[in-house]
Design a protein around this motif. Structure first.
Motif, PDB file in Angstrom:
ATOM      1  N   ASN A  15       0.842  -1.202   0.000  1.00  0.00           N
ATOM      2  CA  ASN A  15       0.000   0.000   0.000  1.00  0.00           C
ATOM      3  C   ASN A  15       0.873   1.247   0.000  1.00  0.00           C
ATOM      4  O   ASN A  15       0.837   2.040   0.935  1.00  0.00           O
ATOM      5  CB  ASN A  15      -0.932   0.012   1.209  1.00  0.00           C
ATOM      6  CG  ASN A  15      -1.986  -1.048   1.120  1.00  0.00           C
ATOM      7  OD1 ASN A  15      -2.458  -1.373   0.047  1.00  0.00           O
ATOM      8  ND2 ASN A  15      -2.361  -1.609   2.250  1.00  0.00           N
ATOM      9  N   TRP A  20      -1.248   5.696   7.211  1.00  0.00           N
ATOM     10  CA  TRP A  20      -2.142   5.072   8.180  1.00  0.00           C
ATOM     11  C   TRP A  20      -2.274   5.898   9.442  1.00  0.00           C
ATOM     12  O   TRP A  20      -1.313   6.491   9.916  1.00  0.00           O
ATOM     13  CB  TRP A  20      -1.631   3.690   8.577  1.00  0.00           C
ATOM     14  CG  TRP A  20      -1.750   2.677   7.514  1.00  0.00           C
ATOM     15  CD1 TRP A  20      -2.864   1.996   7.139  1.00  0.00           C
ATOM     16  CD2 TRP A  20      -0.708   2.217   6.661  1.00  0.00           C
ATOM     17  NE1 TRP A  20      -2.582   1.148   6.109  1.00  0.00           N
ATOM     18  CE2 TRP A  20      -1.261   1.255   5.803  1.00  0.00           C
ATOM     19  CE3 TRP A  20       0.645   2.516   6.539  1.00  0.00           C
ATOM     20  CZ2 TRP A  20      -0.518   0.601   4.843  1.00  0.00           C
ATOM     21  CZ3 TRP A  20       1.395   1.871   5.582  1.00  0.00           C
ATOM     22  CH2 TRP A  20       0.805   0.924   4.745  1.00  0.00           C
ATOM     23  N   ASN A  22      -4.798   5.849  13.354  1.00  0.00           N
ATOM     24  CA  ASN A  22      -5.753   5.021  14.084  1.00  0.00           C
ATOM     25  C   ASN A  22      -7.152   5.570  13.845  1.00  0.00           C
ATOM     26  O   ASN A  22      -7.322   6.705  13.410  1.00  0.00           O
ATOM     27  CB  ASN A  22      -5.393   4.888  15.569  1.00  0.00           C
ATOM     28  CG  ASN A  22      -5.610   6.153  16.358  1.00  0.00           C
ATOM     29  OD1 ASN A  22      -6.431   6.978  16.021  1.00  0.00           O
ATOM     30  ND2 ASN A  22      -4.857   6.322  17.421  1.00  0.00           N
ATOM     31  N   SER A  23      -8.157   4.780  14.116  1.00  0.00           N
ATOM     32  CA  SER A  23      -9.525   5.152  13.731  1.00  0.00           C
ATOM     33  C   SER A  23     -10.055   6.348  14.503  1.00  0.00           C
ATOM     34  O   SER A  23     -10.955   7.033  14.033  1.00  0.00           O
ATOM     35  CB  SER A  23     -10.466   3.963  13.918  1.00  0.00           C
ATOM     36  OG  SER A  23     -10.494   3.582  15.263  1.00  0.00           O
ATOM     37  N   LYS A  40     -15.331   0.497   4.420  1.00  0.00           N
ATOM     38  CA  LYS A  40     -14.775   0.199   3.096  1.00  0.00           C
ATOM     39  C   LYS A  40     -15.728   0.573   1.963  1.00  0.00           C
ATOM     40  O   LYS A  40     -15.314   0.754   0.835  1.00  0.00           O
ATOM     41  CB  LYS A  40     -14.448  -1.298   2.987  1.00  0.00           C
ATOM     42  CG  LYS A  40     -13.430  -1.749   3.997  1.00  0.00           C
ATOM     43  CD  LYS A  40     -12.063  -1.245   3.652  1.00  0.00           C
ATOM     44  CE  LYS A  40     -11.046  -1.792   4.623  1.00  0.00           C
ATOM     45  NZ  LYS A  40      -9.768  -1.192   4.560  1.00  0.00           N
ATOM     46  N   GLN A  62      -5.944   6.318   5.555  1.00  0.00           N
ATOM     47  CA  GLN A  62      -6.517   5.005   5.852  1.00  0.00           C
ATOM     48  C   GLN A  62      -6.307   4.682   7.325  1.00  0.00           C
ATOM     49  O   GLN A  62      -5.278   5.024   7.899  1.00  0.00           O
ATOM     50  CB  GLN A  62      -5.863   3.932   4.982  1.00  0.00           C
ATOM     51  CG  GLN A  62      -6.535   2.581   5.119  1.00  0.00           C
ATOM     52  CD  GLN A  62      -6.072   1.631   4.031  1.00  0.00           C
ATOM     53  OE1 GLN A  62      -5.904   2.017   2.873  1.00  0.00           O
ATOM     54  NE2 GLN A  62      -5.868   0.389   4.394  1.00  0.00           N
ATOM     55  N   THR A  63      -7.287   4.045   7.908  1.00  0.00           N
ATOM     56  CA  THR A  63      -7.160   3.642   9.305  1.00  0.00           C
ATOM     57  C   THR A  63      -6.862   2.158   9.393  1.00  0.00           C
ATOM     58  O   THR A  63      -7.282   1.372   8.547  1.00  0.00           O
ATOM     59  CB  THR A  63      -8.451   3.937  10.093  1.00  0.00           C
ATOM     60  OG1 THR A  63      -9.508   3.197   9.522  1.00  0.00           O
ATOM     61  CG2 THR A  63      -8.780   5.410  10.075  1.00  0.00           C
ATOM     62  N   ASP A  64      -6.115   1.806  10.428  1.00  0.00           N
ATOM     63  CA  ASP A  64      -5.817   0.406  10.685  1.00  0.00           C
ATOM     64  C   ASP A  64      -5.428   0.270  12.149  1.00  0.00           C
ATOM     65  O   ASP A  64      -4.337   0.672  12.557  1.00  0.00           O
ATOM     66  CB  ASP A  64      -4.686  -0.083   9.784  1.00  0.00           C
ATOM     67  CG  ASP A  64      -4.533  -1.594   9.826  1.00  0.00           C
ATOM     68  OD1 ASP A  64      -4.999  -2.223  10.802  1.00  0.00           O
ATOM     69  OD2 ASP A  64      -3.956  -2.145   8.881  1.00  0.00           O
ATOM     70  N   ASN A  65      -6.333  -0.298  12.940  1.00  0.00           N
ATOM     71  CA  ASN A  65      -6.077  -0.441  14.371  1.00  0.00           C
ATOM     72  C   ASN A  65      -5.105  -1.568  14.672  1.00  0.00           C
ATOM     73  O   ASN A  65      -4.563  -1.638  15.767  1.00  0.00           O
ATOM     74  CB  ASN A  65      -7.391  -0.658  15.128  1.00  0.00           C
ATOM     75  CG  ASN A  65      -8.205   0.612  15.158  1.00  0.00           C
ATOM     76  OD1 ASN A  65      -7.654   1.710  15.110  1.00  0.00           O
ATOM     77  ND2 ASN A  65      -9.510   0.484  15.227  1.00  0.00           N
ATOM     78  N   THR A  66      -4.836  -2.457  13.722  1.00  0.00           N
ATOM     79  CA  THR A  66      -3.904  -3.552  13.971  1.00  0.00           C
ATOM     80  C   THR A  66      -2.452  -3.070  13.974  1.00  0.00           C
ATOM     81  O   THR A  66      -1.573  -3.791  14.430  1.00  0.00           O
ATOM     82  CB  THR A  66      -4.050  -4.667  12.915  1.00  0.00           C
ATOM     83  OG1 THR A  66      -3.717  -4.134  11.626  1.00  0.00           O
ATOM     84  CG2 THR A  66      -5.458  -5.218  12.902  1.00  0.00           C
TER      85      THR A  66
END
Length: 145
Positions: A15, A20, A22-23, A40, A62-66
């Motif tokens: 990507n 990135w 966090n949400s 999405k 883009q968010t990604d909590n992982t």
């Protein structure tokens, strides 16, 4: 404009066009001035401008909590960090300015897109659009005479 510390994810190279967060950052920081859903299915492209000492890159929000990002961090791929920081070995303490992208940032996002196919498609399509508009104007003038 808000500022963030950088966390580089060298293992997430698929990507390249993404930054990135966090949400919670989208809603709490108010970067985009709204509290819209980031699911999405939402097709609205959110572009952010990242600036560091006169260098600018544009990336998709883009968010990604992982990825375990805190509210004062932004995640970048190693290629994005290389472009922005010009090979500074440790960028985790570097502070960058992040702002909402405008229409010019969206154009520059595609013009300098990390993926060759996307970048070339945009660069070929842009002159084609201009030629098409010119042909339309010439055709309209011919009809009116």
């Amino acid at each position: 404009a808000n500022t963030k510390y950088v966390k580089v994810f060298g293992y997430v190279e698929s990507n390249q066009d993404v930054a990135w967060f966090n949400s919670k950052q989208y809603k709490e920081d108010g970067l985009f001035g709204t509290k819209r859903s980031l699911d999405k299915n939402n097709k609205l492209l959110a572009i952010v401008r990242l600036e560091y000492k006169g260098r600018k890159i544009r990336r998709r929000y883009q968010t990604d909590n992982t990825l375990n990002l805190t509210n004062n961090q932004v995640g970048l791929t190693s290629e994005s960090a290389r472009i922005l920081f010009d090979d500074i070995p440790d960028v985790s303490n570097e502070v960058i300015t992040i702002s909402k992208g405008n229409i010019w940032d969206t154009i520059m996002f595609y013009w300098n897109h990390p993926f060759h196919a996307t970048r070339i498609s945009f660069k070929v399509g842009f002159p084609s659009l201009i030629i098409g508009i010119a042909a339309l104007i010439i055709g309209t003038i011919g009809i009116l005479k």
